[in-house]
Design an enzyme around this catalytic site. Structure first.
Site, PDB file in Angstrom:
ATOM      1  N   HIS A  48       0.820  -1.220   0.000  1.00 39.51           N
ATOM      2  CA  HIS A  48       0.000   0.000   0.000  1.00 39.51           C
ATOM      3  C   HIS A  48       0.853   1.270   0.000  1.00 39.51           C
ATOM      4  CE1 HIS A  48      -2.887   3.065   1.127  1.00 39.51           C
ATOM      5  NE2 HIS A  48      -2.307   3.195   2.319  1.00 39.51           N
ATOM      6  N   HIS A  72       3.966   6.711   5.380  1.00 36.95           N
ATOM      7  CA  HIS A  72       2.793   7.415   5.917  1.00 36.95           C
ATOM      8  C   HIS A  72       1.984   6.632   6.947  1.00 36.95           C
ATOM      9  CE1 HIS A  72       0.303   5.316   2.830  1.00 36.95           C
ATOM     10  NE2 HIS A  72      -0.694   5.549   3.669  1.00 36.95           N
ATOM     11  N   GLU A  76       1.130   5.232  12.552  1.00 35.11           N
ATOM     12  CA  GLU A  76      -0.225   4.856  12.936  1.00 35.11           C
ATOM     13  C   GLU A  76      -0.370   3.349  13.141  1.00 35.11           C
ATOM     14  OE1 GLU A  76      -3.319   5.593  10.118  1.00 35.11           O
ATOM     15  OE2 GLU A  76      -4.796   5.035  11.626  1.00 35.11           O
ATOM     16  N   ASP A  77       0.271   2.565  12.290  1.00 37.13           N
ATOM     17  CA  ASP A  77      -0.013   1.124  12.275  1.00 37.13           C
ATOM     18  C   ASP A  77       1.091   0.231  12.821  1.00 37.13           C
ATOM     19  OD1 ASP A  77      -2.441   1.671  11.194  1.00 37.13           O
ATOM     20  OD2 ASP A  77      -1.873   1.261   9.121  1.00 37.13           O
ATOM     21  N   ASP A 139      -3.151   8.471  -0.873  1.00 37.87           N
ATOM     22  CA  ASP A 139      -3.510   7.383   0.040  1.00 37.87           C
ATOM     23  C   ASP A 139      -4.963   6.977  -0.198  1.00 37.87           C
ATOM     24  OD1 ASP A 139      -3.489   5.694   2.335  1.00 37.87           O
ATOM     25  OD2 ASP A 139      -4.247   7.342   3.581  1.00 37.87           O
ATOM     26  N   ASP A 259     -25.723  16.934 -23.381  1.00 39.25           N
ATOM     27  CA  ASP A 259     -24.283  17.172 -23.263  1.00 39.25           C
ATOM     28  C   ASP A 259     -23.525  15.967 -22.721  1.00 39.25           C
ATOM     29  OD1 ASP A 259     -25.510  17.370 -20.895  1.00 39.25           O
ATOM     30  OD2 ASP A 259     -24.699  19.330 -20.357  1.00 39.25           O
TER      31      ASP A 259
HETATM   32 MN    MN Z   1      -2.591   4.579   4.110  1.00 42.51          MN
END
Ligand code: MN
Length: 714
Positions: A48, A72, A76-77, A139, A259
């Site tokens: 990812h 990134h 967090e993870d 992301d 259109d």
């Molecule tokens: Mn991410």
């Protein structure tokens, strides 16, 4: 998935000076940190961030952005810390990753749909560095591309959030392609059937007309050429999502939409625009009500162009826009303005300029590093966005406090707020709120707006509410006080007091109601005996004056030295005409913090703020007066009381009185409370100017051999 060397090569293709070593280290770091984590697709998690970095290379971003993209999700993870990233990759990368981690935390808070605009602003405000936002969008784009691996409920929620928040953000910062892709994926997810049928219909039309777009472009080019107009023509098929939106807005069926294909004729000058229009309208049938001249009447955001609908070449209904190159630039680069227009908002010039500058920077492939570093997001940095416990977002001016927040929620919440929990912790009401704070206001029915708040609130709503309350409340106080004063004065003279009698004398005092009279007496604009005289004109005035003692007489009596002085002691906050005396319990001195208590029959008693006697009046707030010492206070002597332990030896008492006299004090009274073989315990009342004077005397006594202990006493 991009391999390590492929990613590095991609970056180097547009930025030969990119930090190859750092890119390699970041790639490996992300891979190691995410380790065996898997995505729902079954791919290793680190694919990812690698794909996100790959998307970022499409925007030709600097290596700092690519590295931050790779890292990134690490904080967090995984167990990675920001400090670790700072040490390994430097301040800038750390700052960007920190920003992204904070955004991820904000994202987890559920946001009501109608709050989307505020949420977008919050994200913009929190993305201090433009790269934070660009990486966030990359992301999201990768998460959308792999959305089909997720559970259905999650898919719908993410798709909706993408439509509400991220697609408009992408559009706002000029990333048209990202915006379209986000919208198409989200649309396909949320309205699968509509998406499929529009797509099928478009395919059908495409097969039928076999390359209709190029054919029509060619024909229009011919038309222009034949009439001697220099023009460049372009055209495209609209996306399923934009077609669907149009179908909704116009409540039209797919067939009715003219259109599905849009063409653009770009010419050199304004005159040529109208010439081109003439050519188109004379050769083809015009579709009624489709003609708009935004050149003579530009849209509010400055957009200029001619729009028309025709049955064009190949007998197809098409939309045509005619404009100059300059108009085209504004229309394309001013995506923010365009977006804002569609949102039905007024366009702020500042934002518009910011977007254009940003786009120019993004187009600069030569030295992305330098440009990006100097581009700080300055949108909404004069605002702060905070959550209610229910997830509503409230936008406030910068430096707002929980009181401002409370008033923004509802004025009744503001009026009764007693405290605030910020992110779950009790914090003072004057705390300055930060972006993304969750604020819970604690209220109490007993609370009311406080003048204290006026010192720190910033919103007009809060300020106005506080002032309104104080004004109204003061009047209530004056009314209660005035009524008390009148009743007491009448009673003191054994005269009947009734409100009916007051009705008759309203005009005497230019009052419209009895409350007006009370308020005037309470505020001291009218004295109680003025009112009494009006009710009983025959009553003897001399008697009255004895009862309602003017301030002056009270003080000339209490002070022998100053009995001839005309200037009375000044205490601020008193009711003029109301008697006043100093409480014997606490001997207030100028310099003490004081409070007035409206007594029954003896006017106002002045106490020190810490006097024990005040407890008795705790349940009668209407009797309390906010008072303070005025300027002339020091001219008038006051009695302060000292407790002194004096050595029991000859001459000690003489020494004591000498010391006090030399310090400018005058002993008023002296009591021996206790007496032992070695000590006298005395209470000494001393006339002093003020608190400081008394403190000086205490200091002088402490220095004396005969005094073993001295303090102020009640
Ligand atoms: Mn991410």
């Amino acid at each position: 998935m991009l391999r390590q060397y492929e990613l590095v090569d991609l970056v180097k293709s547009y930025d030969p000076d990119a930090d190859e070593d750092a890119l390699n280290r970041a790639y490996v770091f992300a891979m190691k940190k995410h380790g065996a984590q898997l995505r729902t697709s079954g791919d290793p998690y680190y694919s990812h961030p690698v794909e996100v970095a790959g998307i970022l290379t499409k925007f030709k971003l600097d290596s700092t952005s690519i590295i931050a993209g790779l890292l990134h999700d690490t904080v967090e993870d995984t167990d990675t810390t920001i400090d670790e990233i700072r040490t390994l990759f430097g301040d800038q990368v750390a700052q960007i990753v920190d920003g992204l981690t904070k955004l991820a935390m904000i994202e987890q808070k559920s946001v009501n749909n109608k709050q989307a605009e505020n949420f977008r602003k919050l994200l913009l405000a929190m993305s201090e560095d433009i790269r934070v936002l660009l990486i966030k969008l990359a992301d999201r784009l990768h998460n959308m591309r792999t959305l089909h691996f997720c559970a259905p409920e999650k898919r719908a929620r993410v798709a909706k959030e993408t439509l509400d928040i991220y697609a408009p953000l992408a559009e706002r910062i000029g990333m048209q392609e990202v915006k379209s892709e986000l919208e198409e994926i989200a649309f396909a997810e949320l309205h699968k059937e509509a998406y499929e049928s529009i797509k099928a219909r478009l395919n059908f039309l495409r097969e039928q007309g076999s390359n209709l777009v190029p054919k029509i472009i060619h024909q229009l080019e011919q038309d222009m050429k034949e009439n001697g107009i220099k023009a460049s023509v372009s055209g495209r098929e609209k996306t399923p999502y934009s077609i669907w939106r149009k179908m909704q807005q116009k409540n039209a069926s797919f067939e009715q939409l003219s259109d599905i294909m849009a063409f653009r004729i770009i010419v050199d000058d304004v005159a040529s625009c109208y010439q081109a229009l003439g050519v188109v309208h004379s050769k083809y049938h015009m579709v009624p009500r489709r003609f708009k001249d935004y050149i003579s009447t530009p849209k509010p955001n400055g957009y200029k162009s001619i729009h028309t609908g025709i049955i064009g070449p190949e007998n197809t209904r098409i939309e045509i826009q005619i404009r100059t190159q300059e108009m085209h630039e504004v229309a394309e680069k001013g995506v923010a303005a365009h977006w804002a227009y569609k949102q039905g908002e007024k366009v702020v010039g500042k934002n518009f300029r910011w977007i254009r500058e940003l786009l120019e920077i993004l187009e600069q492939a030569s030295n992305p590093e330098e440009f990006l570093e100097n581009t700080k997001l300055e949108m909404y940095n004069d605002q702060v966005f905070c959550f209610t416990p229910k997830g509503d977002l409230i936008g406030l001016p910068i430096n707002s406090t929980p009181v401002d927040f409370a008033y923004a929620v509802h004025s009744s919440v503001g009026d009764t707020c007693v405290g605030a929990k910020i992110n779950g912790e009790i914090r003072p009401l004057r705390t300055v709120l930060q972006n993304g704070d969750q604020v819970e206001i604690l209220t109490s029915k007993a609370q009311h707006p406080s003048t204290e708040w006026d010192r720190f609130v910033v919103t007009g709503k809060a300020k106005a509410a506080i002032r309104r309350y104080v004004r109204a409340h003061k009047r209530d106080q004056f009314i209660a006080l005035g009524q008390q004063l009148l009743e007491r004065t009448f009673k003191g003279e054994n005269l009947e007091f009734n409100e009916k009698a007051l009705v008759n004398i309203l005009p005497n005092f230019e009052a419209e109601s009895i409350d007006d009279i009370y308020a005037k007496v309470g505020e001291g604009l009218v004295t109680a005996w003025d009112v009494m005289k009006a009710v009983y004109p025959a009553y003897k005035q001399s008697k009255l004056e004895k009862v309602v003692k003017p301030l002056k007489s009270v003080f000339s009596k209490s002070s022998r030295k100053n009995k001839n002085k005309a200037e009375p002691l000044k205490i601020k906050g008193l009711i003029p005409g109301m008697a006043v005396h100093f409480a014997g319990c606490c001997h207030p001195l100028p310099g003490d913090r004081i409070v007035g208590i409206v007594t029954t029959g003896k006017g106002v008693a002045v106490h020190t703020i810490d006097c024990k006697v005040l407890e008795k009046f705790a349940d009668e707030p209407e009797r309390w007066l906010d008072i303070s010492w005025g300027d002339a206070a020091e001219d008038t002597p006051h009695v302060g009381r000292l407790k002194v332990m004096l050595a029991n030896e000859p001459g000690a008492l003489g020494d004591l009185s000498n010391l006090i006299a030399r310090s400018g004090g005058n002993i008023n009274n002296l009591n021996i409370v206790n007496r032992t073989v070695s000590y006298f315990e005395l209470l000494v009342d001393v006339e002093v100017k003020d608190l400081k004077h008394l403190t000086d005397i205490i200091a002088a006594l402490k220095a004396s051999k005969v005094v073993s202990y001295v303090s102020r006493s009640n």
